[in-house]
Write a protein that holds these residues in place. Structure first.
Motif, PDB file in Angstrom:
ATOM      1  N   ARG A   1     -60.058 -20.228  42.064  1.00 33.11           N
ATOM      2  CA  ARG A   1     -58.731 -20.437  42.635  1.00 33.11           C
ATOM      3  C   ARG A   1     -58.387 -19.416  43.705  1.00 33.11           C
ATOM      4  O   ARG A   1     -57.597 -19.695  44.610  1.00 33.11           O
TER       5      ARG A   1
ATOM      6  N   VAL B   1     -54.053 -15.411  40.095  1.00 35.73           N
ATOM      7  CA  VAL B   1     -53.385 -14.882  38.896  1.00 35.73           C
ATOM      8  C   VAL B   1     -53.968 -13.522  38.515  1.00 35.73           C
ATOM      9  O   VAL B   1     -55.196 -13.362  38.447  1.00 35.73           O
TER      10      VAL B   1
ATOM     11  N   LEU C   1     -49.012 -11.802  35.431  1.00 32.38           N
ATOM     12  CA  LEU C   1     -48.524 -11.956  34.055  1.00 32.38           C
ATOM     13  C   LEU C   1     -48.374 -10.552  33.485  1.00 32.38           C
ATOM     14  O   LEU C   1     -49.328  -9.963  32.954  1.00 32.38           O
TER      15      LEU C   1
ATOM     16  N   ALA D   1     -54.010 -11.475  35.262  1.00 33.45           N
ATOM     17  CA  ALA D   1     -53.705 -11.559  33.825  1.00 33.45           C
ATOM     18  C   ALA D   1     -54.121 -10.229  33.187  1.00 33.45           C
ATOM     19  O   ALA D   1     -53.397  -9.246  33.313  1.00 33.45           O
TER      20      ALA D   1
ATOM     21  N   ILE E   1     -52.391 -19.924  24.962  1.00 35.00           N
ATOM     22  CA  ILE E   1     -52.340 -19.581  26.386  1.00 35.00           C
ATOM     23  C   ILE E   1     -51.264 -20.424  27.066  1.00 35.00           C
ATOM     24  O   ILE E   1     -51.232 -21.642  26.917  1.00 35.00           O
ATOM     25  N   LEU E   2     -50.362 -19.765  27.790  1.00 36.60           N
ATOM     26  CA  LEU E   2     -49.397 -20.479  28.631  1.00 36.60           C
ATOM     27  C   LEU E   2     -49.977 -20.498  30.043  1.00 36.60           C
ATOM     28  O   LEU E   2     -49.968 -19.478  30.750  1.00 36.60           O
ATOM     29  N   PHE E   3     -50.507 -21.641  30.430  1.00 35.13           N
ATOM     30  CA  PHE E   3     -51.214 -21.755  31.701  1.00 35.13           C
ATOM     31  C   PHE E   3     -50.231 -21.954  32.841  1.00 35.13           C
ATOM     32  O   PHE E   3     -49.353 -22.819  32.775  1.00 35.13           O
ATOM     33  N   ARG E   4     -50.378 -21.162  33.898  1.00 38.78           N
ATOM     34  CA  ARG E   4     -49.529 -21.286  35.095  1.00 38.78           C
ATOM     35  C   ARG E   4     -50.333 -22.069  36.125  1.00 38.78           C
ATOM     36  O   ARG E   4     -51.306 -21.550  36.689  1.00 38.78           O
TER      37      ARG E   4
ATOM     38  N   GLU F   1     -58.721 -13.458  29.885  1.00 38.44           N
ATOM     39  CA  GLU F   1     -57.703 -13.744  28.861  1.00 38.44           C
ATOM     40  C   GLU F   1     -58.293 -14.737  27.871  1.00 38.44           C
ATOM     41  O   GLU F   1     -58.006 -14.702  26.688  1.00 38.44           O
ATOM     42  N   TYR F   2     -59.139 -15.634  28.373  1.00 36.95           N
ATOM     43  CA  TYR F   2     -59.857 -16.561  27.497  1.00 36.95           C
ATOM     44  C   TYR F   2     -61.318 -16.536  27.909  1.00 36.95           C
ATOM     45  O   TYR F   2     -61.670 -16.950  28.998  1.00 36.95           O
TER      46      TYR F   2
HETATM   47  N1  LIG Z   1     -52.161 -17.889  31.834  1.00 36.71           N
HETATM   48  C1  LIG Z   1     -52.889 -18.215  32.897  1.00 36.71           C
HETATM   49  N2  LIG Z   1     -52.521 -19.228  33.700  1.00 36.71           N
HETATM   50  C2  LIG Z   1     -53.258 -19.554  34.785  1.00 36.71           C
HETATM   51  N3  LIG Z   1     -54.366 -18.899  35.123  1.00 36.71           N
HETATM   52  C3  LIG Z   1     -54.774 -17.886  34.350  1.00 36.71           C
HETATM   53  N4  LIG Z   1     -55.818 -17.057  34.436  1.00 36.71           N
HETATM   54  C4  LIG Z   1     -55.773 -16.213  33.404  1.00 36.71           C
HETATM   55  N5  LIG Z   1     -54.708 -16.448  32.644  1.00 36.71           N
HETATM   56  C5  LIG Z   1     -54.067 -17.496  33.218  1.00 36.71           C
END
Ligand SMILES: Nc1ncnc2[nH]cnc12
Ligand SMILES: O=P(O)(O)OC[C@H]1O[C@H](OP(=O)(O)OP(=O)(O)O)[C@H](O)[C@@H]1O
Length: 182
Positions: free
Chosen positions: A70, A132, A162, A134, A31-34, A107-108
């Motif tokens: 968030r 976000v 994303l 996703a 996972i690339l977290f933003r 996503e997770y």
């Molecule tokens: N890649 C991601 N970064 C930040 N928040 C998320 N929520 C779901 N996927 C994410």
């Protein structure tokens, strides 16, 4: 409803882009977290974001629905700036009843979102706000909850989208506006 996207000023998109941190393999491998915390921590940048959103949605909505957790951070100041109420779409077990709930995949991991239907007025124009987009599971769950409660979803405003995860496909028929698309 015919989706008609709104456009955010390029300066706002650039401002957001310059305040997002990218963290590989968080919270799990692959996972690339933003991370939006640098944006939130910068007062002028956060203020410009809330003002920019209020400029776009002013007069178009009767309530703003924030998605825990968030999404709350963005939805609350936006609702206050617009002078409308905020609906809280919360993770399972946080809201006192009566609640309605929808299960969905992230996503997770997996999750369940709940809403107090009494907080929604019949036919109310509701803007769903989250940080976000996703896979779209959370947004789709929120749409379902607002609809079940009798509200009218006028669109979804996302700070970040994303695009590879195709969340937009799960929100077919709804206006989805993202400040920044990756
Ligand atoms: N890649 C991601 N970064 C930040 N928040 C998320 N929520 C779901 N996927 C994410
Ligand atoms: O489009 P999706 O695949 O559904 O993913 C997007 C959701 O994932 C994150 O929430 P998360 O459940 O990680 O919770 P948090 O806001 O409490 O950190 C993010 O804040 C969105 O709500």
């Amino acid at each position: 409803m015919t989706p008609q996207g709104v456009s955010f000023p390029a300066e706002l998109t650039d401002l957001v882009r310059s305040h997002i941190r990218e963290i590989p393999d968080f919270p799990s491998p692959g996972i690339l977290f933003r991370d939006i915390t640098p944006l939130l921590a910068d007062g002028p940048a956060f203020g410009a974001l809330v003002s920019g959103l209020a400029d776009v949605y002013g007069g178009r909505v009767d309530a703003v629905a924030g998605l825990e957790s968030r999404g709350f951070i963005l939805a609350a100041p936006l609702a206050a700036a617009l002078g409308v109420g905020m609906l809280t779409v919360r993770k399972a077990g946080r809201l006192p009843g009566p609640v309605i709930g929808v299960d969905y995949a992230l996503e997770y991991g997996t999750a369940r979102m709940e809403l107090r239907p009494e907080t929604v007025s019949a036919g109310q124009r509701v803007l769903i706000v989250d940080d976000v987009l996703a896979t779209g599971g959370t947004g789709a769950a929120a749409v379902e909850l607002i609809r079940q409660a009798g509200g009218r979803v006028v669109g979804l405003a996302m700070l970040l989208e994303l695009a590879d995860l195709r969340g937009r496909d799960r929100l077919d028929g709804y206006q989805v506006d993202s400040v920044l698309v990756y």
